[in-house]
Design a protein around this motif. Structure first.
Motif, PDB file in Angstrom:
ATOM      1  N   ALA A   6       0.737  -1.163   0.474  1.00  0.00           N
ATOM      2  CA  ALA A   6      -0.150   0.053   0.377  1.00  0.00           C
ATOM      3  C   ALA A   6       0.978   1.460  -0.370  1.00  0.00           C
ATOM      4  O   ALA A   6       1.966   1.382   0.591  1.00  0.00           O
ATOM      5  CB  ALA A   6      -0.635   0.096   1.702  1.00  0.00           C
ATOM      6  N   GLY A   7       1.272   1.729  -0.884  1.00  0.00           N
ATOM      7  CA  GLY A   7       1.796   3.385  -1.146  1.00  0.00           C
ATOM      8  C   GLY A   7       2.862   2.935  -2.019  1.00  0.00           C
ATOM      9  O   GLY A   7       3.566   2.193  -1.553  1.00  0.00           O
ATOM     10  N   TYR A  10       8.744   6.855  -1.879  1.00  0.00           N
ATOM     11  CA  TYR A  10       9.745   6.677  -1.602  1.00  0.00           C
ATOM     12  C   TYR A  10      10.269   5.041  -1.186  1.00  0.00           C
ATOM     13  O   TYR A  10      11.187   4.025  -1.346  1.00  0.00           O
ATOM     14  CB  TYR A  10      10.705   7.346  -0.643  1.00  0.00           C
ATOM     15  N   VAL A  11       9.292   4.302  -0.146  1.00  0.00           N
ATOM     16  CA  VAL A  11       9.077   3.737   0.831  1.00  0.00           C
ATOM     17  C   VAL A  11       8.344   2.160  -0.209  1.00  0.00           C
ATOM     18  O   VAL A  11       8.919   1.054  -0.799  1.00  0.00           O
ATOM     19  CB  VAL A  11       9.253   3.286   2.137  1.00  0.00           C
ATOM     20  N   GLY A  12       7.387   2.772  -0.236  1.00  0.00           N
ATOM     21  CA  GLY A  12       6.541   1.781  -0.975  1.00  0.00           C
ATOM     22  C   GLY A  12       7.429   1.093  -2.232  1.00  0.00           C
ATOM     23  O   GLY A  12       7.118  -0.382  -2.334  1.00  0.00           O
ATOM     24  N   LYS A  35       0.064   7.866 -10.755  1.00  0.00           N
ATOM     25  CA  LYS A  35       0.958   7.606 -10.439  1.00  0.00           C
ATOM     26  C   LYS A  35       1.132   6.106 -11.130  1.00  0.00           C
ATOM     27  O   LYS A  35       2.159   5.312 -11.810  1.00  0.00           O
ATOM     28  CB  LYS A  35       1.418   7.600  -9.033  1.00  0.00           C
ATOM     29  N   THR A  84       2.476   9.099   6.924  1.00  0.00           N
ATOM     30  CA  THR A  84       2.472   9.147   8.092  1.00  0.00           C
ATOM     31  C   THR A  84       3.361  11.532   8.682  1.00  0.00           C
ATOM     32  O   THR A  84       4.230  11.171   9.665  1.00  0.00           O
ATOM     33  CB  THR A  84       3.390   8.207   9.121  1.00  0.00           C
ATOM     34  N   LYS A 117       5.277  -0.133   7.448  1.00  0.00           N
ATOM     35  CA  LYS A 117       6.586   0.182   7.250  1.00  0.00           C
ATOM     36  C   LYS A 117       6.912   1.562   6.789  1.00  0.00           C
ATOM     37  O   LYS A 117       8.052   2.141   7.540  1.00  0.00           O
ATOM     38  CB  LYS A 117       6.906  -0.261   5.877  1.00  0.00           C
ATOM     39  N   SER A 118       5.349   2.051   6.808  1.00  0.00           N
ATOM     40  CA  SER A 118       5.068   3.474   7.342  1.00  0.00           C
ATOM     41  C   SER A 118       5.749   3.719   8.879  1.00  0.00           C
ATOM     42  O   SER A 118       6.528   2.673  10.321  1.00  0.00           O
ATOM     43  CB  SER A 118       4.254   4.054   7.434  1.00  0.00           C
ATOM     44  N   THR A 119       6.486   4.456   9.347  1.00  0.00           N
ATOM     45  CA  THR A 119       6.850   5.027  10.525  1.00  0.00           C
ATOM     46  C   THR A 119       6.077   5.658  11.766  1.00  0.00           C
ATOM     47  O   THR A 119       4.719   6.929  10.984  1.00  0.00           O
ATOM     48  CB  THR A 119       8.379   6.439  10.927  1.00  0.00           C
ATOM     49  N   GLU A 149      11.587   0.512   8.275  1.00  0.00           N
ATOM     50  CA  GLU A 149      12.583   1.181   7.554  1.00  0.00           C
ATOM     51  C   GLU A 149      13.383   2.407   7.302  1.00  0.00           C
ATOM     52  O   GLU A 149      13.036   3.145   7.948  1.00  0.00           O
ATOM     53  CB  GLU A 149      11.252   1.853   5.462  1.00  0.00           C
ATOM     54  N   LEU A 151      16.282   3.165   4.602  1.00  0.00           N
ATOM     55  CA  LEU A 151      16.335   3.755   3.614  1.00  0.00           C
ATOM     56  C   LEU A 151      16.269   4.929   4.017  1.00  0.00           C
ATOM     57  O   LEU A 151      16.214   6.049   4.427  1.00  0.00           O
ATOM     58  CB  LEU A 151      15.771   2.930   2.576  1.00  0.00           C
ATOM     59  N   LYS A 202      13.099   2.678  15.760  1.00  0.00           N
ATOM     60  CA  LYS A 202      12.600   3.567  14.041  1.00  0.00           C
ATOM     61  C   LYS A 202      13.054   5.005  15.105  1.00  0.00           C
ATOM     62  O   LYS A 202      13.420   5.337  14.471  1.00  0.00           O
ATOM     63  CB  LYS A 202      11.817   2.657  13.670  1.00  0.00           C
ATOM     64  N   CYS A 258      11.364  12.872   6.819  1.00  0.00           N
ATOM     65  CA  CYS A 258      12.054  11.861   8.144  1.00  0.00           C
ATOM     66  C   CYS A 258      11.881  12.719   9.058  1.00  0.00           C
ATOM     67  O   CYS A 258      11.357  12.885  10.652  1.00  0.00           O
ATOM     68  CB  CYS A 258      12.330  10.550   7.934  1.00  0.00           C
ATOM     69  N   ARG A 325      10.125  17.885   0.823  1.00  0.00           N
ATOM     70  CA  ARG A 325       9.929  18.056   1.577  1.00  0.00           C
ATOM     71  C   ARG A 325      11.094  18.587   2.851  1.00  0.00           C
ATOM     72  O   ARG A 325      12.000  18.140   2.841  1.00  0.00           O
ATOM     73  CB  ARG A 325       9.359  16.350   1.959  1.00  0.00           C
TER      74      ARG A 325
END
Ligand code: NAD
Length: 431
Positions: A6-7, A10-12, A35, A84, A117-119, A149, A151, A202, A258, A325
């Motif tokens: 889901a998403g 950059y991470v998904g 996208k 998030t 995986k989201s923070t 994650e 990264l 995290k 982040c 961002r």
């Protein structure tokens, strides 16, 4: 395994592509139809070195959809990798995570694990599990696993393939086994913990790195006053293995999606539990002030920026990404514009996005040379190789060659002996 993501940010997207590379069948779901259209055509919607190539290599195991029910109904594992972002009060906005949780509850037609995986703040995984279980439409078992994650944008593919560790917070042996199966083929150690510890790993990791940056920035500011050189100081400190040489680069502060939000979210959470995190509060405050450092330096040369042509080299929050961002440029450029300056901006990757975010007298330039020509002062905000490789002579095309370097791009020796002023962070002024 059949895995839904889901998403596709950059991470998904990086997660999906890397898991496809490991041999899994991946279906990526995003609510952003543009996208998904691009992805279906094989176009990578974000700038991330190595990602388009790995995506093309594994195209046969990657599908893309906006249909959440198609994505989640038949998966062994569903990864949640939605944003998030920060709320007004500094806490984390979990509405995207819970929206996906609701869609999973509605769609899952077989037992599966849901991998966050989201923070997310400590305790969120427990709540996501309770929420899904409460709203399940079909008679299935689900278990939520925390898998934060680590990264970094710009090196995301490399970081995910060759990271230092994979953190898995799981509450059952079955979930731990499933996660070990998903990551079979990776060389990194898996750190198994409970869900809350994984969530805390995290935040604590990101906030520690942010603190390290703010620490060296404070030292840099004092170096300027006392005649020490922060680059030498960091080199001497970093050789001590207890300290390490990473994240000791002085500059105009951290940005990105982040560190700013994760420091604020943990600080908020601490306060909420009547436990203020004073070190993190300091990291946040130092960073906010650090972004204004070059403006303060510029005021020594000009009382007002009105009518000045100001070259701004670098807009993204760091090199290797098109992401803006929380980039210092978003604080600095509006101040220059408000004061009446004409900004001549150059960035190899970030200009299109910047155009959408900031209005005003901005000339976008195709090269650093074009931005510098006849400028009254120059601000360097991102250490792109196209900028760090500039020779000092290039700056002599400025009307008044005053260079304010927020990323310590050049050696002081190289800037000496030219008819220019060069100010950087935590080092002596060349003039
Ligand atoms: P992003 O904004 O790049 O991507 C999020 C994506 O989720 C967007 O494409 C959005 O359209 C999509 N989305 C929103 N709601 C959705 C829904 N209901 N279903 C499917 N898709 C939906 O975010 P990101 O930078 O990839 O970050 C994602 C998470 O990972 C955040 O929690 C972030 O803190 C964390 N993280 C980010 C990084 C990083 O460097 N970017 C590193 C580690 C962890």
């Amino acid at each position: 395994m059949k895995i839904a993501i889901a998403g596709t940010g950059y991470v998904g997207l990086v997660t999906g592509v890397v898991l496809a590379h490991l041999g899994h069948e991946i279906i990526c779901m995003d609510i952003d139809a543009d996208k998904i259209e691009k992805l279906k055509k094989g176009i990578c919607p974000i700038f991330e070195p190595g990602l388009p190539e790995l995506m093309a290599e594994n195209a046969s195991r990657l599908t893309f959809t906006t249909d959440y029910s198609a994505a989640y109904s038949d998966a062994d594992a569903i990864f949640i990798a939605v944003g998030t972002p920060e709320k007004m009060d500094g806490s984390a906005n979990l509405s995207y995570v819970f929206a996906v949780a609701g869609q999973i509850a509605e769609s899952a037609k077989r037992d599966c694990i849901v991998v966050v995986k989201s923070t997310v703040p400590i305790g969120t995984n427990d709540k996501v599990e309770q929420y899904i279980k409460k709203h399940l439409k079909h008679d299935v078992n689900i278990e939520v696993v925390s898998n934060p994650e680590f990264l970094s944008q710009g090196t995301a593919v490399r970081d995910m393939l060759h990271g230092s560790r994979i953190v898995v917070g799981a509450e059952s042996e079955e979930a731990r086994k499933a996660m070990a199966e998903i990551y079979k083929g990776m060389n990194q150690p898996i750190v198994f913990t409970n869900r809350r510890s994984a969530e805390m790993i995290k935040y604590a990791s990101n906030d520690f790195l942010a603190l390290k940056i703010s620490f060296i920035n404070e030292i840099a500011n004092l170096c300027e006053v006392l005649g020490a050189d922060v680059e030498d100081v960091a080199r001497g400190m970093g050789m001590d293995p207890r300290i390490g040489d990473k994240f000791l680069k002085a500059g105009i502060g951290y940005g990105g999606s982040c560190f700013p939000k994760d420091t604020k979210a943990l600080h908020w959470l601490g306060n909420y539990h009547d436990h203020e995190l004073k070190t993190i509060k300091a990291a946040i405050e130092v960073n906010e002030n650090q972004k204004l450092r070059l403006i303060k330096k510029a005021r020594k040369y000009y009382d007002t920026f009105e009518g000045l042509a100001i070259a701004v080299l670098g807009l993204t929050f760091k090199p290797g990404t098109d992401d803006l961002r929380e980039a210092p440029s978003l604080t600095i450029v509006p101040i220059l514009l408000d004061d009446g300056a004409i900004v001549k901006a150059y960035d190899p990757c970030g200009m299109e996005r910047f155009k959408q975010k900031v209005n005003g007298s901005i000339m976008y330039c195709g090269t650093p040379e074009e931005a510098l020509k006849d400028a009254d002062i120059c601000f360097i905000l991102t250490e792109w190789p196209q900028i760090t490789s500039l020779k000092p002579e290039v700056f002599l095309s400025m009307k008044r060659p005053i260079i304010l370097d927020g990323r310590n791009c050049y050696k002081l020796e190289d800037m000496e002996g030219h008819d220019l002023v060069y100010e950087s962070i935590g080092r002596r002024v060349i003039q």
